[in-house]
Enzyme design. Structure first.
Site, PDB file in Angstrom:
ATOM      1  N   CYS A  55       8.321  11.984   1.836  1.00  0.00           N
ATOM      2  CA  CYS A  55       8.263  10.371   2.063  1.00  0.00           C
ATOM      3  C   CYS A  55       8.485  10.325   3.451  1.00  0.00           C
ATOM      4  O   CYS A  55       8.526  11.387   4.285  1.00  0.00           O
ATOM      5  CB  CYS A  55       9.155  10.344   1.068  1.00  0.00           C
ATOM      6  N   CYS A  58       4.398   8.073   2.224  1.00  0.00           N
ATOM      7  CA  CYS A  58       3.710   7.941   4.064  1.00  0.00           C
ATOM      8  C   CYS A  58       2.345   8.084   4.572  1.00  0.00           C
ATOM      9  O   CYS A  58       2.098   8.904   5.281  1.00  0.00           O
ATOM     10  CB  CYS A  58       4.169   9.223   4.477  1.00  0.00           C
ATOM     11  N   CYS A 107       0.393  13.430   6.766  1.00  0.00           N
ATOM     12  CA  CYS A 107       0.596  14.206   5.647  1.00  0.00           C
ATOM     13  C   CYS A 107      -0.598  15.252   6.139  1.00  0.00           C
ATOM     14  O   CYS A 107      -2.019  14.476   6.279  1.00  0.00           O
ATOM     15  CB  CYS A 107       0.642  14.280   3.896  1.00  0.00           C
TER      16      CYS A 107
END
Length: 140
Positions: A11, A85, A89
């Protein structure tokens, strides 16, 4: 997936949702799963309301600290679960990516964090059933 699957929870601040998810997975799956958590922009500390909410269910995350998301953490994980998020990633072929849509507990009190904690538990239980189900007891 290896004998012991590895899960990375990500996150933004690695202070609330990902910390609670990692704690639930560790608590519920024990040593059947390797657990990591990280944040794309880690906070200074774990959200005190998340610490309190988890303590209410007997899980102590007070000693945890937010960690920065690294390429290695993603590379070494079988399943990467993002929570708010999204595109931060790194993506590697062969990895499984999930995005759990969860309310951000940042700046909220424990009353608002409890339902998030409980939703995370439900999601983690489903994940465990899929990637690391309990082995049946051996019969004598």
């Amino acid at each position: 997936m290896a004998d012991k699957p590895s899960v990375l929870f990500v996150c933004v601040h690695n202070a609330g949702r990902s910390q609670m998810a990692a704690a639930w997975l560790t608590h519920l799956a024990g040593d059947r799963v390797e657990v990591r958590s990280a944040g794309s922009n880690p906070g200074d500390q774990v959200n005190p309301a998340a610490v309190e909410a988890m303590a209410e269910v007997g899980i102590d995350i007070s000693a945890e600290t937010p960690k920065i998301l690294t390429v290695d953490a993603v590379r070494e994980s079988d399943v990467c679960i993002t929570m708010g998020c999204g595109d931060t990633c790194p993506v590697f072929p062969g990895k499984r990516y999930l995005d759990w849509k969860l309310e951000d507990p940042a700046g909220q009190g424990v009353d608002a964090v409890r339902p998030i904690r409980d939703e995370i538990k439900t999601l983690v239980e489903g994940l465990i059933a899929e990637i690391a189900p309990a082995k049946p007891e051996a019969t004598a």
